[in-house]
Each structure stands twice: as C-alpha cells, then as structure tokens.
Write a protein that holds these residues in place. Structure first.
Motif, short mmCIF file in Angstrom:
data_model
loop_
_atom_site.label_atom_id
_atom_site.label_comp_id
_atom_site.label_asym_id
_atom_site.label_seq_id
_atom_site.Cartn_x
_atom_site.Cartn_y
_atom_site.Cartn_z
N ALA A 90 -9.30 -3.75 7.87
CA ALA A 90 -10.39 -2.92 7.34
C ALA A 90 -9.86 -1.57 6.84
CB ALA A 90 -11.46 -2.71 8.40
N VAL A 91 -9.00 -0.94 7.63
CA VAL A 91 -8.44 0.35 7.23
C VAL A 91 -7.55 0.20 6.00
CG1 VAL A 91 -6.82 2.15 7.97
CG2 VAL A 91 -8.62 1.37 9.52
N LEU A 92 -6.72 -0.82 5.98
CA LEU A 92 -5.82 -1.01 4.85
C LEU A 92 -6.57 -1.40 3.58
CD1 LEU A 92 -2.79 -2.72 6.61
CD2 LEU A 92 -2.99 -0.37 5.83
N ILE A 93 -7.64 -2.16 3.71
CA ILE A 93 -8.46 -2.52 2.54
C ILE A 93 -9.13 -1.28 1.97
CG2 ILE A 93 -10.59 -3.71 1.87
CD1 ILE A 93 -9.66 -6.04 3.68
N LEU A 94 -9.69 -0.44 2.84
CA LEU A 94 -10.32 0.79 2.36
C LEU A 94 -9.31 1.72 1.68
CD1 LEU A 94 -12.80 1.58 5.27
CD2 LEU A 94 -13.34 0.76 2.97
N ALA A 95 -8.12 1.81 2.23
CA ALA A 95 -7.08 2.65 1.62
C ALA A 95 -6.65 2.09 0.27
CB ALA A 95 -5.89 2.78 2.55
N ALA A 96 -6.54 0.78 0.15
CA ALA A 96 -6.15 0.17 -1.13
C ALA A 96 -7.23 0.38 -2.19
CB ALA A 96 -5.87 -1.32 -0.94
N LEU A 121 0.83 -1.20 0.00
CA LEU A 121 0.00 0.00 0.00
C LEU A 121 0.86 1.26 0.00
CD1 LEU A 121 -2.83 1.16 0.05
CD2 LEU A 121 -2.73 1.08 2.54
N LEU A 122 1.93 1.25 0.75
CA LEU A 122 2.82 2.41 0.77
C LEU A 122 3.43 2.65 -0.62
CD1 LEU A 122 4.18 4.58 2.51
CD2 LEU A 122 6.03 2.95 2.91
N LEU A 159 -4.50 -5.24 -1.38
CA LEU A 159 -5.87 -5.70 -1.15
C LEU A 159 -5.92 -7.21 -0.95
CD1 LEU A 159 -8.88 -4.82 -1.08
CD2 LEU A 159 -8.93 -5.31 -3.51
N VAL A 160 -5.23 -7.95 -1.79
CA VAL A 160 -5.21 -9.42 -1.67
C VAL A 160 -4.57 -9.84 -0.36
CG1 VAL A 160 -4.19 -11.51 -2.66
CG2 VAL A 160 -5.29 -9.84 -4.15
#
Length: 110
Positions: free
Chosen positions: A94-100, A38-39, A66-67
């Motif tokens: 949840a936070v990382l999925i939304l950001a992706a 993500l970064l 996301l995966v």
C-alpha cells in the motif's frame, strides 16, 4: 486446562511455519524489486534543459514499481487467505503503491 495444553494450542505446526516463512521470502523478494524500481523513479534527475526524457524515465520506473507492487498485493491477498500470513503485510504494498502513484503524478519536468 493446564498451561502446557495452552502452549500447544497456540503454537503453529512446523508445516505452517515453513509455509509462512516461504510466503514471507516471496513477498520480500517482490517488495525489493518494487522498491528498486521506485527508488530509481525517485532518484532520476534532469541533466539540464536539453534532457527531455527525464519525465518518461521517472514515469516508466514508477509504472514498473506499481505493477510489481500490485502483483505483490494480489499474492499477499492469496497468502493471507490460504496460508495464514498476517494482514499487516498489506501495509508494505500500500505504501509503495501510493509512492509510485505520487511519483507518476509529480514527475520531474526538464
């Protein structure tokens, strides 16, 4: 009921604490990998008007994040059900999925 009996009931057995710690290490490793992807998706920038691969790169890194985080969420679900890991562990994927997903939608255009 004495105070000593209350303390013994609320304390986790050693086997449960070790299992919880091992689950936390596995989840943290998955979150670090997902966070790395993500970064990279967030930091990719266009080098100029000739750079037409920036959108594909940002989306690919966001998909990898996301995966990884969907896998982490599934493993978290199993750990919560079987080992007794706390439910707040669902907040991280949840936070990382939304950001992706947001990065995939708002990928940079050269």
């Amino acid at each position: 009921m004495t105070e000593q009996e209350t303390v013994e009931r609320t304390r986790r057995p050693l086997k449960g604490a070790v299992a919880t710690g091992l689950c936390a290490v596995i989840l943290l490793a998955l979150h670090v990998i997902g966070g790395f992807f993500l970064l990279n998706a967030l930091l990719v920038e266009s080098q100029g008007p000739w750079d037409d691969t920036v959108t594909d790169t940002a989306r690919m890194m966001a998909v990898l994040a996301l995966v990884t985080e969907l896998l982490a969420a599934a493993i978290t679900m199993a750990f919560v059900a079987l080992v007794g890991v706390r439910r707040w562990w669902f907040a991280i994927p949840a936070v990382l999925i939304l950001a992706a997903i947001a990065r995939m939608v708002f990928a940079p255009v050269p």
